[in-house]
Design an enzyme around this catalytic site. Structure first.
Site, PDB file in Angstrom:
ATOM      1  N   GLU A  35       0.802  -1.219   0.000  1.00  0.00           N
ATOM      2  CA  GLU A  35       0.000   0.000   0.000  1.00  0.00           C
ATOM      3  C   GLU A  35       0.841   1.278   0.000  1.00  0.00           C
ATOM      4  OE1 GLU A  35      -3.125   0.091  -0.594  1.00  0.00           O
ATOM      5  OE2 GLU A  35      -3.460  -2.064  -0.438  1.00  0.00           O
TER       6      GLU A  35
ATOM      7  N   TYR B 181      -7.977  -1.681 -12.242  1.00  0.00           N
ATOM      8  CA  TYR B 181      -8.016  -1.295 -10.829  1.00  0.00           C
ATOM      9  C   TYR B 181      -9.459  -1.098 -10.379  1.00  0.00           C
ATOM     10  CZ  TYR B 181      -7.037   1.133  -6.478  1.00  0.00           C
ATOM     11  OH  TYR B 181      -7.000   1.491  -5.147  1.00  0.00           O
TER      12      TYR B 181
END
Length: 155
Positions: A71, A112
């Site tokens: 992340e 995504y």
């Protein structure tokens, strides 16, 4: 929210059910340094009418640092503690990632957005919320290998 994508990163991840986060909304406004596209953010608005729907996941403590690396903790995102309201109404403390720098006007890659929408459908998020996610504009990733690699988890 996609279990397949999360487990590809941290194998112990398991769904603990749906939850909502008041005073937040999902925004695609984090500029990815890796591919230049927009990534999601649990954007804090402080407005009671804004509610972000999502999924609570549990994972082993040692895999949290692995997820932090994926992340971009400290560079792209900060990991913050938030109060989630589970589907059964119980309030629980959880952690989420919040963008450190936002850039309005960005578009996510199609693959995504597919991860986000597939996860929302998989976990039965409210239909109107799924429809809002589906309506987010996207751009087709011209890197066909990256696109194929990202979508391969659903094959």
């Amino acid at each position: 929210m996609s279990s397949a994508r999360l487990r590809a990163r941290v194998q112990t991840a398991r769904s603990l059910g749906m939850g909502s986060l008041a005073g937040h909304r999902l925004e695609f406004h984090l500029h990815s340094r890796n591919d230049g596209s927009a990534k999601c953010d649990a954007f804090h608005t402080g407005r009671s009418e804004d509610v972000l729907h999502g999924v609570l996941f549990g994972l082993s403590a040692d895999e949290l640092s692995v997820l932090d690396r994926y992340e971009g903790r400290g560079q792209a995102y900060a990991r913050v503690e938030v109060e989630i309201i589970r589907a059964d109404g119980v309030r629980v403390l959880a952690q989420t990632y919040r963008a450190l720098h936002v850039e309005p006007g960005l578009l996510p890659y199609d693959w995504y957005k597919a991860h986000v929408v597939n996860g929302a459908r998989e976990h039965g998020l409210p239909p109107d919320y799924v429809a809002q996610l589906e309506a987010v504009p996207e751009v087709v990733d011209r890197d066909v290998l990256r696109r194929a690699r990202e979508l391969a988890i659903y094959a």
